[in-house]
Design a protein around this motif. Structure first.
Motif, PDB file in Angstrom:
ATOM      1  N   SER A   1      42.008  -7.356   7.804  1.00 55.06           N
ATOM      2  CA  SER A   1      42.860  -7.905   8.927  1.00 55.06           C
ATOM      3  C   SER A   1      43.864  -7.090   9.576  1.00 55.06           C
ATOM      4  N   ASP A   2      44.681  -7.580  10.554  1.00 57.67           N
ATOM      5  CA  ASP A   2      45.790  -6.584  11.225  1.00 57.67           C
ATOM      6  C   ASP A   2      45.308  -5.329  11.674  1.00 57.67           C
ATOM      7  N   LEU A   3      44.034  -5.532  12.253  1.00 61.63           N
ATOM      8  CA  LEU A   3      43.521  -4.132  12.624  1.00 61.63           C
ATOM      9  C   LEU A   3      44.239  -3.771  13.943  1.00 61.63           C
ATOM     10  N   HIS A   4      44.847  -4.653  14.687  1.00 59.76           N
ATOM     11  CA  HIS A   4      45.734  -4.208  15.952  1.00 59.76           C
ATOM     12  C   HIS A   4      44.876  -3.275  16.961  1.00 59.76           C
ATOM     13  N   ILE A   5      43.884  -3.536  17.177  1.00 58.71           N
ATOM     14  CA  ILE A   5      42.971  -2.392  18.188  1.00 58.71           C
ATOM     15  C   ILE A   5      43.685  -2.358  19.420  1.00 58.71           C
TER      16      ILE A   5
ATOM     17  N   GLY B   1      42.552 -12.210  11.117  1.00 57.11           N
ATOM     18  CA  GLY B   1      43.519 -12.279  12.335  1.00 57.11           C
ATOM     19  C   GLY B   1      44.558 -10.998  12.670  1.00 57.11           C
ATOM     20  N   ASP B   2      45.225 -11.110  14.005  1.00 56.63           N
ATOM     21  CA  ASP B   2      45.762  -9.928  14.373  1.00 56.63           C
ATOM     22  C   ASP B   2      44.653  -8.665  14.641  1.00 56.63           C
ATOM     23  N   ILE B   3      43.685  -8.781  15.007  1.00 57.91           N
ATOM     24  CA  ILE B   3      42.600  -8.119  15.432  1.00 57.91           C
ATOM     25  C   ILE B   3      42.867  -7.554  16.760  1.00 57.91           C
TER      26      ILE B   3
ATOM     27  N   ASN C   1      48.711 -14.435  14.820  1.00 59.31           N
ATOM     28  CA  ASN C   1      49.720 -14.739  15.895  1.00 59.31           C
ATOM     29  C   ASN C   1      49.614 -13.922  17.098  1.00 59.31           C
ATOM     30  N   HIS C   2      49.171 -12.620  16.781  1.00 62.50           N
ATOM     31  CA  HIS C   2      49.213 -11.851  17.944  1.00 62.50           C
ATOM     32  C   HIS C   2      48.014 -12.050  18.951  1.00 62.50           C
ATOM     33  N   GLU C   3      46.973 -12.679  18.375  1.00 62.93           N
ATOM     34  CA  GLU C   3      45.879 -13.179  19.455  1.00 62.93           C
ATOM     35  C   GLU C   3      46.322 -13.766  20.579  1.00 62.93           C
TER      36      GLU C   3
ATOM     37  N   THR D   1      43.056 -16.992   5.606  1.00 63.96           N
ATOM     38  CA  THR D   1      44.419 -17.344   6.727  1.00 63.96           C
ATOM     39  C   THR D   1      44.617 -16.033   7.193  1.00 63.96           C
ATOM     40  N   HIS D   2      45.543 -16.238   8.388  1.00 66.00           N
ATOM     41  CA  HIS D   2      46.448 -14.981   8.561  1.00 66.00           C
ATOM     42  C   HIS D   2      47.810 -14.943   8.054  1.00 66.00           C
ATOM     43  N   HIS D   3      48.460 -15.881   7.937  1.00 69.76           N
ATOM     44  CA  HIS D   3      49.694 -16.048   7.347  1.00 69.76           C
ATOM     45  C   HIS D   3      49.629 -16.246   5.858  1.00 69.76           C
TER      46      HIS D   3
ATOM     47  N   GLY E   1      46.574 -12.118   5.646  1.00 70.46           N
ATOM     48  CA  GLY E   1      46.992 -10.634   6.462  1.00 70.46           C
ATOM     49  C   GLY E   1      48.356 -10.982   6.471  1.00 70.46           C
ATOM     50  N   HIS E   2      48.983 -10.564   7.653  1.00 71.36           N
ATOM     51  CA  HIS E   2      50.092 -10.742   8.422  1.00 71.36           C
ATOM     52  C   HIS E   2      51.301  -9.925   8.017  1.00 71.36           C
ATOM     53  N   HIS E   3      51.314  -9.711   6.716  1.00 74.13           N
ATOM     54  CA  HIS E   3      52.932  -8.973   6.594  1.00 74.13           C
ATOM     55  C   HIS E   3      52.831  -7.454   6.485  1.00 74.13           C
ATOM     56  N   HIS E   4      51.492  -6.878   6.686  1.00 68.73           N
ATOM     57  CA  HIS E   4      51.409  -5.591   6.778  1.00 68.73           C
ATOM     58  C   HIS E   4      51.781  -4.914   5.622  1.00 68.73           C
ATOM     59  N   THR E   5      51.344  -5.458   4.445  1.00 69.62           N
ATOM     60  CA  THR E   5      51.610  -4.804   3.017  1.00 69.62           C
ATOM     61  C   THR E   5      50.459  -5.209   2.059  1.00 69.62           C
TER      62      THR E   5
HETATM   63 FE   LIG Z   1      49.713  -7.932  12.207  1.00 65.80          FE
END
Ligand SMILES: [Fe+2]
Length: 254
Positions: free
Chosen positions: A9-13, A38-40, A69-71, A173-175, A214-218
């Motif tokens: 998750s959280d690839l943020h491409i 999520g947050d791809i 959320n970023h989607e 889930t994302h959150h 995913g979501h909290h980047h940790t």
């Molecule tokens: Fe993210």
């Protein structure tokens, strides 16, 4: 016979540093299903990243992508919320509040927006980009609408868990579904309610095998609630050095 379901998750491409990193460290196709939690990439710019979706389509049998959320940044959330099962490619699906069965295993997908209490509503609305960059039916996205999405996703997940006939299940889930083992650096943060929601009791009584978020980047180490293993595999922002423990081949096994 055991099988693997791969997750990230959280690839943020949408961020060049992340895009570069993923070109050098591509997702290794090892799972029978790839779930992207999520947050791809924001929907608003996904057409600029067709090569990424071609890569998924060419290398994975099935990819299930649930929105973070970023989607929704720079678009109207009402255009793509509720129950989704949209074909992005022949074998790449955008999924939300929907589930599928793979080899007798129930896979449940939901963004699972968290729940914002009145005490933090003002600060969260003021400080979180979600409330600046997402539109809701043409209007500003609000904590009320956010909490409505939370109720919908929670109702969906509970219904799926109550009605499932399969013995095994994983929720994606994302959150974040609990504040247990929440990253130390964010403990007590006023924005935390926009990242996690306490579902300890639901998870403990569910008996499901895995909850992936995913979501909290940790990349919190795996832990259990009851018999459920809570796991995550987030790339995060490469520019902020959040990617160190990301794995390109991380899987849950059944
Ligand atoms: Fe993210």
């Amino acid at each position: 016979m055991s099988f693997k379901i791969q997750y990230a998750s959280d690839l943020h491409i949408e961020f060049p540093e992340n895009g570069k990193f993923l070109k050098l460290h591509q997702l290794q196709p090892v799972g029978e299903v790839l779930v992207l939690a999520g947050d791809i990439v924001p929907f608003a710019v996904m057409n600029k990243h067709r090569d990424f979706f071609s890569y998924l389509s060419d290398h994975f049998e099935i990819t299930c992508w649930l929105p973070g959320n970023h989607e929704y940044y720079h678009s109207d959330i009402t255009e793509r919320s509720g129950s989704l099962n949209e074909k992005i490619r022949s074998n790449v699906f955008l999924v939300n509040n929907t589930s599928m069965v793979h080899r007798g295993m129930r896979l449940i997908f939901s963004t699972m927006w968290s729940k914002i209490s009145p005490a933090y509503q003002w600060q969260i609305e003021r400080n979180l980009n979600d409330f600046r960059l997402i539109r809701y039916n043409g209007y500003r996205f609000s904590a009320e609408a956010y909490n409505q999405l939370h109720e919908e996703s929670l109702t969906f997940i509970q219904r799926e868990l109550n009605n499932m006939k399969e013995e095994n299940a994983a929720v994606f889930t994302h959150h974040v579904p609990t504040f247990l083992n929440y990253p130390e650096q964010y403990k007590g943060d006023v924005l935390s309610e926009a990242f996690a929601v306490e579902l300890f009791d639901l998870i403990e009584s569910s008996g499901i095998d895995y909850w992936v978020h995913g979501h909290h980047h940790t990349n919190t180490p795996e832990f259990t609630i009851g018999s459920t293993r809570v796991v995550t595999n987030q790339l995060g922002y490469v520019q902020r050095d959040e990617h160190r423990q990301f794995e390109t081949d991380k899987c849950i096994e059944f």
